[in-house]
Scaffold this motif. Structure first.
Motif, PDB file in Angstrom:
ATOM      1  N   SER A   2      15.448 -76.971 -35.304  1.00 16.54           N
ATOM      2  CA  SER A   2      16.287 -76.317 -34.126  1.00 16.54           C
ATOM      3  C   SER A   2      16.368 -77.442 -33.081  1.00 16.54           C
ATOM      4  CB  SER A   2      15.704 -75.088 -33.804  1.00 16.54           C
ATOM      5  OG  SER A   2      14.276 -75.403 -33.505  1.00 16.54           O
ATOM      6  N   HIS A   3      15.602 -78.344 -33.051  1.00 16.20           N
ATOM      7  CA  HIS A   3      15.719 -79.275 -31.629  1.00 16.20           C
ATOM      8  C   HIS A   3      17.070 -80.207 -32.043  1.00 16.20           C
ATOM      9  CE1 HIS A   3      13.265 -81.386 -34.773  1.00 16.20           C
ATOM     10  NE2 HIS A   3      13.739 -82.531 -34.090  1.00 16.20           N
ATOM     11  N   ALA A   4      17.339 -80.351 -33.261  1.00 14.51           N
ATOM     12  CA  ALA A   4      18.714 -81.203 -33.647  1.00 14.51           C
ATOM     13  C   ALA A   4      19.897 -80.523 -33.091  1.00 14.51           C
ATOM     14  CB  ALA A   4      18.758 -81.379 -35.110  1.00 14.51           C
ATOM     15  N   SER A   5      20.690 -81.471 -32.982  1.00 14.80           N
ATOM     16  CA  SER A   5      22.193 -81.204 -32.413  1.00 14.80           C
ATOM     17  C   SER A   5      23.461 -81.972 -32.840  1.00 14.80           C
ATOM     18  CB  SER A   5      22.266 -81.035 -30.953  1.00 14.80           C
ATOM     19  OG  SER A   5      22.386 -82.208 -30.375  1.00 14.80           O
ATOM     20  N   ALA A   6      24.423 -81.395 -33.344  1.00 16.38           N
ATOM     21  CA  ALA A   6      25.682 -82.250 -33.541  1.00 16.38           C
ATOM     22  C   ALA A   6      26.841 -82.187 -32.626  1.00 16.38           C
ATOM     23  CB  ALA A   6      25.901 -81.987 -34.833  1.00 16.38           C
ATOM     24  N   VAL A   7      27.489 -83.319 -32.324  1.00 14.15           N
ATOM     25  CA  VAL A   7      28.599 -83.261 -31.549  1.00 14.15           C
ATOM     26  C   VAL A   7      29.942 -83.815 -32.533  1.00 14.15           C
ATOM     27  CG1 VAL A   7      29.612 -84.037 -29.597  1.00 14.15           C
ATOM     28  CG2 VAL A   7      27.388 -83.748 -29.431  1.00 14.15           C
ATOM     29  N   SER A   8      30.972 -82.777 -32.370  1.00 12.33           N
ATOM     30  CA  SER A   8      32.274 -83.161 -33.196  1.00 12.33           C
ATOM     31  C   SER A   8      33.078 -83.358 -31.892  1.00 12.33           C
ATOM     32  CB  SER A   8      32.483 -82.010 -33.969  1.00 12.33           C
ATOM     33  OG  SER A   8      33.727 -82.388 -34.602  1.00 12.33           O
ATOM     34  N   THR A   9      34.039 -84.425 -31.920  1.00  9.51           N
ATOM     35  CA  THR A   9      35.290 -84.655 -31.348  1.00  9.51           C
ATOM     36  C   THR A   9      36.273 -84.748 -32.334  1.00  9.51           C
ATOM     37  OG1 THR A   9      33.895 -85.804 -29.774  1.00  9.51           O
ATOM     38  CG2 THR A   9      36.270 -86.136 -29.601  1.00  9.51           C
ATOM     39  N   VAL A  10      37.376 -83.977 -32.015  1.00 11.23           N
ATOM     40  CA  VAL A  10      38.468 -83.730 -32.903  1.00 11.23           C
ATOM     41  C   VAL A  10      39.955 -84.089 -32.021  1.00 11.23           C
ATOM     42  CG1 VAL A  10      37.627 -82.385 -34.727  1.00 11.23           C
ATOM     43  CG2 VAL A  10      39.019 -81.510 -32.703  1.00 11.23           C
ATOM     44  N   SER A  11      40.783 -84.710 -32.824  1.00 10.84           N
ATOM     45  CA  SER A  11      42.276 -84.967 -32.328  1.00 10.84           C
ATOM     46  C   SER A  11      42.122 -85.738 -31.106  1.00 10.84           C
ATOM     47  CB  SER A  11      42.997 -83.506 -32.089  1.00 10.84           C
ATOM     48  OG  SER A  11      44.206 -83.874 -31.826  1.00 10.84           O
ATOM     49  N   ALA A  12      41.410 -86.826 -31.456  1.00  6.40           N
ATOM     50  CA  ALA A  12      41.652 -88.026 -30.032  1.00  6.40           C
ATOM     51  C   ALA A  12      40.969 -87.342 -28.811  1.00  6.40           C
ATOM     52  CB  ALA A  12      42.872 -88.568 -29.818  1.00  6.40           C
ATOM     53  N   GLY A  13      39.947 -86.502 -29.121  1.00  3.69           N
ATOM     54  CA  GLY A  13      39.195 -85.900 -27.944  1.00  3.69           C
ATOM     55  C   GLY A  13      39.467 -84.535 -27.253  1.00  3.69           C
ATOM     56  N   LEU A  14      40.648 -84.079 -27.858  1.00  7.77           N
ATOM     57  CA  LEU A  14      41.136 -82.835 -27.434  1.00  7.77           C
ATOM     58  C   LEU A  14      40.028 -81.659 -27.134  1.00  7.77           C
ATOM     59  CD1 LEU A  14      44.888 -83.062 -28.611  1.00  7.77           C
ATOM     60  CD2 LEU A  14      43.890 -83.446 -26.435  1.00  7.77           C
ATOM     61  N   ILE A  15      39.368 -81.902 -28.460  1.00  6.42           N
ATOM     62  CA  ILE A  15      38.372 -80.686 -28.642  1.00  6.42           C
ATOM     63  C   ILE A  15      37.027 -81.436 -28.863  1.00  6.42           C
ATOM     64  CG2 ILE A  15      37.560 -78.669 -29.829  1.00  6.42           C
ATOM     65  CD1 ILE A  15      40.289 -77.906 -30.476  1.00  6.42           C
ATOM     66  N   LYS A  16      36.077 -80.955 -27.933  1.00  7.80           N
ATOM     67  CA  LYS A  16      34.609 -81.333 -28.420  1.00  7.80           C
ATOM     68  C   LYS A  16      33.828 -80.179 -28.535  1.00  7.80           C
ATOM     69  CE  LYS A  16      35.369 -85.499 -25.301  1.00  7.80           C
ATOM     70  NZ  LYS A  16      34.977 -86.077 -23.924  1.00  7.80           N
ATOM     71  N   PHE A  17      33.157 -80.090 -29.551  1.00  8.66           N
ATOM     72  CA  PHE A  17      32.141 -79.020 -29.787  1.00  8.66           C
ATOM     73  C   PHE A  17      30.852 -79.419 -30.046  1.00  8.66           C
ATOM     74  CE2 PHE A  17      30.414 -76.132 -33.062  1.00  8.66           C
ATOM     75  CZ  PHE A  17      30.685 -74.880 -32.584  1.00  8.66           C
ATOM     76  N   ARG A  18      29.769 -78.775 -29.478  1.00  9.79           N
ATOM     77  CA  ARG A  18      28.401 -79.179 -29.677  1.00  9.79           C
ATOM     78  C   ARG A  18      27.727 -77.872 -30.235  1.00  9.79           C
ATOM     79  NH1 ARG A  18      23.730 -80.068 -25.971  1.00  9.79           N
ATOM     80  NH2 ARG A  18      22.175 -81.080 -27.255  1.00  9.79           N
ATOM     81  N   MET A  19      26.962 -78.157 -31.423  1.00  6.60           N
ATOM     82  CA  MET A  19      26.052 -77.318 -32.186  1.00  6.60           C
ATOM     83  C   MET A  19      24.576 -77.761 -32.116  1.00  6.60           C
ATOM     84  SD  MET A  19      26.842 -76.193 -36.133  1.00  6.60           S
ATOM     85  CE  MET A  19      28.082 -75.222 -35.696  1.00  6.60           C
ATOM     86  N   ASN A  20      23.780 -76.447 -31.978  1.00  9.40           N
ATOM     87  CA  ASN A  20      22.346 -76.946 -32.079  1.00  9.40           C
ATOM     88  C   ASN A  20      21.849 -76.574 -33.436  1.00  9.40           C
ATOM     89  OD1 ASN A  20      21.663 -74.135 -32.462  1.00  9.40           O
ATOM     90  ND2 ASN A  20      21.198 -73.714 -30.579  1.00  9.40           N
TER      91      ASN A  20
END
Length: 82
Positions: A2-20
């Motif tokens: 649960s301490h891990a996280s992931a960051v996704s950046t799509v479409s040249a940075g138009l959307i940044k999403f972070r999930m734990n």
């Protein structure tokens, strides 16, 4: 995990999403220029960002479990079910 996280950046940075590590959304950042796009395009990009974050998180989890499994002393020929 649960301490891990992931960051996704799509479409040249138009959307940044972070999930734990519990697969919960932590942050979503949408570039203002994204709002010039049609709604279905935005929805698809958000979906892609979420899916990418899930994939990255699962890869981190597999790598972490792989490291743990390597240190376990198992009988010769024993194979994990995955």
């Amino acid at each position: 995990m649960s301490h891990a996280s992931a960051v996704s950046t799509v479409s040249a940075g138009l959307i940044k999403f972070r999930m734990n590590g519990n697969h919960e959304e932590v942050t979503v950042v949408l570039d203002d220029s994204l709002f010039q796009e049609d709604k279905p395009v935005i929805e698809d990009l958000i979906g892609a960002a979420v899916n990418d974050a899930v994939r990255k998180l699962e890869e981190k989890n597999q790598q972490s479990l792989g490291g743990i499994a390597q240190n376990l002393k198992m009988p010769d020929g024993f194979k994990f079910p995955f």
